[in-house]
Design a protein around this motif. Structure first.
Motif, PDB file in Angstrom:
ATOM      1  N   SER A   1       0.819  -1.200   0.000  1.00 26.16           N
ATOM      2  CA  SER A   1       0.000   0.000   0.000  1.00 26.16           C
ATOM      3  C   SER A   1       0.859   1.258   0.000  1.00 26.16           C
ATOM      4  CB  SER A   1      -0.915   0.011   1.226  1.00 26.16           C
ATOM      5  OG  SER A   1      -0.136  -0.023   2.413  1.00 26.16           O
ATOM      6  N   GLY A   2       2.042   1.146   0.554  1.00 26.41           N
ATOM      7  CA  GLY A   2       2.938   2.298   0.630  1.00 26.41           C
ATOM      8  C   GLY A   2       4.380   1.852   0.585  1.00 26.41           C
ATOM      9  N   LEU A   3       5.180   2.356   1.514  1.00 30.27           N
ATOM     10  CA  LEU A   3       6.623   2.152   1.447  1.00 30.27           C
ATOM     11  C   LEU A   3       7.150   1.240   2.543  1.00 30.27           C
ATOM     12  CD1 LEU A   3       7.523   5.814   0.517  1.00 30.27           C
ATOM     13  CD2 LEU A   3       7.318   3.834  -1.019  1.00 30.27           C
ATOM     14  N   GLY A   4       6.264   0.685   3.360  1.00 30.47           N
ATOM     15  CA  GLY A   4       6.710  -0.288   4.349  1.00 30.47           C
ATOM     16  C   GLY A   4       7.353  -1.495   3.699  1.00 30.47           C
ATOM     17  N   GLY A   5       6.846  -1.867   2.529  1.00 29.30           N
ATOM     18  CA  GLY A   5       7.382  -3.028   1.819  1.00 29.30           C
ATOM     19  C   GLY A   5       8.830  -2.871   1.390  1.00 29.30           C
ATOM     20  N   LEU A   6       9.375  -1.663   1.499  1.00 30.42           N
ATOM     21  CA  LEU A   6      10.799  -1.498   1.225  1.00 30.42           C
ATOM     22  C   LEU A   6      11.645  -2.324   2.187  1.00 30.42           C
ATOM     23  CD1 LEU A   6      11.039   2.357   0.548  1.00 30.42           C
ATOM     24  CD2 LEU A   6      11.153   0.516  -1.155  1.00 30.42           C
ATOM     25  N   THR A   7      11.125  -2.588   3.394  1.00 33.22           N
ATOM     26  CA  THR A   7      11.869  -3.444   4.324  1.00 33.22           C
ATOM     27  C   THR A   7      11.964  -4.858   3.776  1.00 33.22           C
ATOM     28  OG1 THR A   7       9.875  -3.969   5.619  1.00 33.22           O
ATOM     29  CG2 THR A   7      11.170  -2.068   6.318  1.00 33.22           C
ATOM     30  N   VAL A   8      10.901  -5.324   3.136  1.00 29.99           N
ATOM     31  CA  VAL A   8      10.913  -6.644   2.499  1.00 29.99           C
ATOM     32  C   VAL A   8      11.800  -6.615   1.262  1.00 29.99           C
ATOM     33  CG1 VAL A   8       9.490  -8.416   1.395  1.00 29.99           C
ATOM     34  CG2 VAL A   8       8.612  -7.154   3.375  1.00 29.99           C
ATOM     35  N   LEU A   9      11.685  -5.547   0.480  1.00 33.19           N
ATOM     36  CA  LEU A   9      12.495  -5.420  -0.728  1.00 33.19           C
ATOM     37  C   LEU A   9      13.985  -5.484  -0.403  1.00 33.19           C
ATOM     38  CD1 LEU A   9      12.632  -4.811  -3.801  1.00 33.19           C
ATOM     39  CD2 LEU A   9      12.675  -2.374  -3.188  1.00 33.19           C
ATOM     40  N   ARG A  10      14.401  -4.868   0.694  1.00 32.72           N
ATOM     41  CA  ARG A  10      15.810  -4.908   1.075  1.00 32.72           C
ATOM     42  C   ARG A  10      16.257  -6.346   1.350  1.00 32.72           C
ATOM     43  NH1 ARG A  10      18.966  -0.737   2.514  1.00 32.72           N
ATOM     44  NH2 ARG A  10      17.240   0.654   2.994  1.00 32.72           N
ATOM     45  N   ALA A  11      15.406  -7.117   2.025  1.00 30.31           N
ATOM     46  CA  ALA A  11      15.733  -8.522   2.287  1.00 30.31           C
ATOM     47  C   ALA A  11      15.773  -9.324   0.987  1.00 30.31           C
ATOM     48  CB  ALA A  11      14.718  -9.114   3.258  1.00 30.31           C
ATOM     49  N   LEU A  12      14.843  -9.052   0.083  1.00 30.28           N
ATOM     50  CA  LEU A  12      14.809  -9.760  -1.195  1.00 30.28           C
ATOM     51  C   LEU A  12      16.073  -9.496  -2.008  1.00 30.28           C
ATOM     52  CD1 LEU A  12      11.114  -8.993  -2.259  1.00 30.28           C
ATOM     53  CD2 LEU A  12      11.983 -11.174  -1.407  1.00 30.28           C
ATOM     54  N   ARG A  13      16.470  -8.246  -2.093  1.00 30.10           N
ATOM     55  CA  ARG A  13      17.653  -7.898  -2.881  1.00 30.10           C
ATOM     56  C   ARG A  13      18.924  -8.423  -2.225  1.00 30.10           C
ATOM     57  NH1 ARG A  13      18.774  -2.327  -4.492  1.00 30.10           N
ATOM     58  NH2 ARG A  13      19.333  -3.107  -6.550  1.00 30.10           N
ATOM     59  N   GLY A  14      18.934  -8.485  -0.902  1.00 33.28           N
ATOM     60  CA  GLY A  14      20.094  -9.036  -0.222  1.00 33.28           C
ATOM     61  C   GLY A  14      20.293 -10.502  -0.500  1.00 33.28           C
ATOM     62  N   ARG A  15      19.198 -11.246  -0.606  1.00 32.28           N
ATOM     63  CA  ARG A  15      19.292 -12.685  -0.856  1.00 32.28           C
ATOM     64  C   ARG A  15      19.385 -13.003  -2.343  1.00 32.28           C
ATOM     65  NH1 ARG A  15      18.852 -16.718   2.647  1.00 32.28           N
ATOM     66  NH2 ARG A  15      18.591 -18.818   1.787  1.00 32.28           N
ATOM     67  N   LEU A  16      18.773 -12.163  -3.182  1.00 36.45           N
ATOM     68  CA  LEU A  16      18.694 -12.436  -4.622  1.00 36.45           C
ATOM     69  C   LEU A  16      19.231 -11.234  -5.406  1.00 36.45           C
ATOM     70  CD1 LEU A  16      15.095 -13.920  -4.475  1.00 36.45           C
ATOM     71  CD2 LEU A  16      17.186 -15.232  -4.854  1.00 36.45           C
ATOM     72  N   PRO A  17      20.535 -10.971  -5.306  1.00 34.26           N
ATOM     73  CA  PRO A  17      21.092  -9.750  -5.908  1.00 34.26           C
ATOM     74  C   PRO A  17      21.049  -9.723  -7.424  1.00 34.26           C
ATOM     75  CG  PRO A  17      22.849 -11.172  -5.098  1.00 34.26           C
ATOM     76  CD  PRO A  17      21.565 -11.762  -4.602  1.00 34.26           C
ATOM     77  N   GLN A  18      20.894 -10.888  -8.072  1.00 31.38           N
ATOM     78  CA  GLN A  18      20.878 -10.924  -9.533  1.00 31.38           C
ATOM     79  C   GLN A  18      19.474 -10.832 -10.113  1.00 31.38           C
ATOM     80  OE1 GLN A  18      23.640 -10.615 -11.381  1.00 31.38           O
ATOM     81  NE2 GLN A  18      24.549 -10.369  -9.347  1.00 31.38           N
ATOM     82  N   GLU A  19      18.484 -10.613  -9.261  1.00 32.96           N
ATOM     83  CA  GLU A  19      17.122 -10.421  -9.757  1.00 32.96           C
ATOM     84  C   GLU A  19      16.859  -8.939 -10.011  1.00 32.96           C
ATOM     85  OE1 GLU A  19      15.288 -12.808 -10.653  1.00 32.96           O
ATOM     86  OE2 GLU A  19      16.141 -14.513  -9.584  1.00 32.96           O
TER      87      GLU A  19
END
Length: 266
Positions: A12-30
């Protein structure tokens, strides 16, 4: 579907950036496309029927945009719309929900707390989650109306954020919860402030890393992992200018923000 297509993440807003940071940390080539539906923030004030319709429309539009997988980085959207979204689109989907099961397993006192939006806590999905996975733990569900949007408006250090946390965290401390679930993606931004309002030794549980592991498993199972270069696109249904200021403050560096509003998403 190609492994070189991006993974879509929406909140809904920008809270999901916390999830995005975890995603990019684990999957840097995505490659990732992050969509903040700030035009309708906060989701916690919307009806379940609206959130189902909105969630399905966004998911279908993200498929047309070329997403190879979808992360619903919003506990409220998951509670209201995850089943409908799964039925509507044929993508690997990871949906967020409060970590009641791991919290109950980790608790020594037998009492756990859950901080979340009113909409998440009142949903049938949350009731099932507690019934199926809380075991014998006592669950103190604390609604936090206004907290997510105040974090976005003022930033994590805003004066109104502290006032809200004083009221929301106190009942969990008084109840003796020794594990507290951060049941909204905005709340990790203020995890330190929450911890300072709890007795020493209370654990905070954030599901970002678990979501990243699940996405990795689904991409591997679908033979869709990799193929990107770490590219990140951020879009909003609201005003890119105002959203960009908040993104930069929360993310810690400048990220361009574009406007994206599919014509058939109401």
């Amino acid at each position: 579907m190609s492994h070189s297509q991006p993974v879509a993440v929406f909140d809904s807003g920008l809270g999901g950036l916390t999830v995005l940071r975890a995603l990019r940390g684990r999957l840097p080539q995505e490659d990732f496309f992050y969509f903040a539906d700030t035009r309708f923030l906060p989701y916690g004030d919307r009806s379940e029927a609206f959130l189902r319709e909105r969630g399905v429309a966004i998911a279908e539009a993200l498929v047309r945009r070329g997403a190879k997988a979808l992360v619903i980085a919003c506990n409220t959207a998951t509670a209201a719309a995850a089943e409908a979204i799964r039925a509507a689109v044929a993508l690997p989907i990871v949906a967020l929900e409060p970590g009641v099961k791991p919290a109950a397993a980790a608790s020594r006192s037998g009492t756990i707390g859950v901080l979340a939006t009113t909409r998440t806590l009142s949903s049938e999905r949350f009731r099932r989650l507690v019934g199926n996975h809380a075991g014998g733990a006592r669950v103190i569900a604390q609604a936090c109306p206004g907290l997510a949007e105040t974090i976005e408006r003022e930033g994590p250090d805003g004066p109104s954020v502290g006032t809200l946390l004083d009221g929301f965290v106190a009942p969990l401390a008084a109840a003796g919860a020794d594990v507290v679930v951060l049941g909204c993606t905005h709340y990790p931004w203020v995890a330190g402030d929450i911890a300072r309002r709890l007795p020493a030794g209370v654990s905070l549980l954030d599901t970002g890393e678990a979501v990243a592991r699940q996405l990795e498993r689904l991409l591997l199972a679908s033979r869709l992992q990799g193929g990107g270069s770490g590219r990140l696109t951020v879009a909003t249904s609201g005003s890119p200018g105002s959203v960009s200021t908040t993104v930069d403050r929360l993310w810690g560096e400048h990220l361009p923000v574009e406007h994206w509003e599919p014509h058939d998403v109401r």
